[in-house]
Design an enzyme around this catalytic site. Structure first.
Site, mmCIF file in Angstrom:
data_model
loop_
_atom_site.group_PDB
_atom_site.id
_atom_site.type_symbol
_atom_site.label_atom_id
_atom_site.label_comp_id
_atom_site.label_asym_id
_atom_site.label_seq_id
_atom_site.Cartn_x
_atom_site.Cartn_y
_atom_site.Cartn_z
ATOM 1 C CD GLN A 12 -0.162 7.749 -5.407
ATOM 2 O OE1 GLN A 12 -0.838 7.387 -4.356
ATOM 3 N NE2 GLN A 12 -0.681 7.446 -6.600
ATOM 4 C CE LYS B 175 -3.794 5.103 -2.585
ATOM 5 N NZ LYS B 175 -2.522 5.406 -3.722
ATOM 6 C CG ASP C 249 0.044 -0.137 -4.160
ATOM 7 O OD1 ASP C 249 -1.364 -0.084 -4.060
ATOM 8 O OD2 ASP C 249 0.886 0.881 -4.453
#
Length: 283
Positions: free
Chosen positions: A97, A53, A120
């Site tokens: 995460q 990422k 997200d």
């Protein structure tokens, strides 16, 4: 017949080239899109995802910062960090995460992220907006899947889509996004009794269960579009999907590979959401 590949890697590259131009334009107007990533613990897979990422952010000009916290970090400490980033003007997207250590509630963390920085697309507010067709951040993997299908000019409207898997991250939301595209959607899961009968009716079959080689050619209708979301590591260390690729490619019309399929698009749609969040600063 051999199925045509739907390469997420290729599509992601094309989209990121366009995104780079958008970030350059935003930066010229005084807004550099910023993404904050929080990693708790030292899980190798999570570390690998995070590095990917960060590389992607650097590639297209998004500012990124990584907070690496020890496994022993308490839920209270993590929530305090999230709240701090909620109020950071230079940060437009926050990503924690997953998975998190067992002593930290994923729901509590997701609920603490400000919906306007939830790139997200996991916050209940954004999920609710998606369900009723309002503007919000879409979950990255389902969003990427729909983009991949559309990239090949595959008609979704009126098609029967079967989703194997009902996770909050992929299964449930991808069905809703395809429903919005006017598909007819059926969900299959661990309690489904007649799964093969249902999957063999699918014009578009999406498999997201995390079980190596679960779906063979006997699950697939000839000419179907097969999207394999699974990423599993074999005993030999190779990455494979939930679909038996060599079998499926002989019967499907289109199929995604593993690796190089859905994965690159997940990160790409995360970048898209971060840029979208930053661009709202100009409104």
């Amino acid at each position: 017949m051999t199925a045509e590949l739907i390469s997420g890697k290729e599509l992601a590259k094309n989209k990121r080239e366009k995104m780079k131009k958008v970030t350059e334009e935003l930066t010229s107007k005084g807004i550099t899109p910023g993404l904050a990533v929080i990693l708790v613990g030292e899980d190798p897979a999570s570390q690998s995802y995070v590095r990917g990422k960060q590389r992607a952010c650097n590639e297209i000009g998004i500012y990124s910062e990584l907070d690496e916290l020890p496994y022993e970090t308490t839920e209270e400490e993590l929530l305090a960090k999230v709240k701090e980033l909620n109020h950071a003007d230079h940060i437009h997207g926050i990503l924690v995460q997953l998975p998190l250590p067992d002593h930290i509630s994923e729901d509590a963390v997701i609920n603490t992220i400000a919906p306007e920085k939830d790139v997200d697309g996991f916050h209940p507010v954004n999920i609710g907006r998606m369900m009723i067709g309002q503007e919000g951040f879409l979950p990255c993997t389902p969003f990427g899947i729909v983009e991949m299908i559309k990239s090949k000019g595959i008609k979704i409207e009126g098609k029967h889509t079967v989703v194997i898997g009902r996770s909050n991250i992929v299964g449930k939301p991808v069905g809703q996004l395809l429903l919005k595209e006017n598909a007819t959607v059926t969900y299959c899961h661990s309690r489904t009794k007649n799964m093969r009968e249902l999957t063999r009716q699918a014009d578009i079959l999406i498999v997201a269960v995390g079980r190596e080689g679960m779906v063979g050619s006997d699950y697939i209708k000839p000419g179907a579009v097969v999207i394999d979301v699974g990423v599993n590591r074999t005993e030999e260390g190779n990455l494979v999907g939930d679909v038996k690729f060599d079998e499926a490619k002989k019967i499907a019309s289109y199929i995604t590979p593993v690796p190089g399929g859905v994965g690159p698009m997940t990160i790409t749609m995360l970048l898209h959401n971060t840029i979208l969040s930053a661009s709202r600063g100009l409104e």
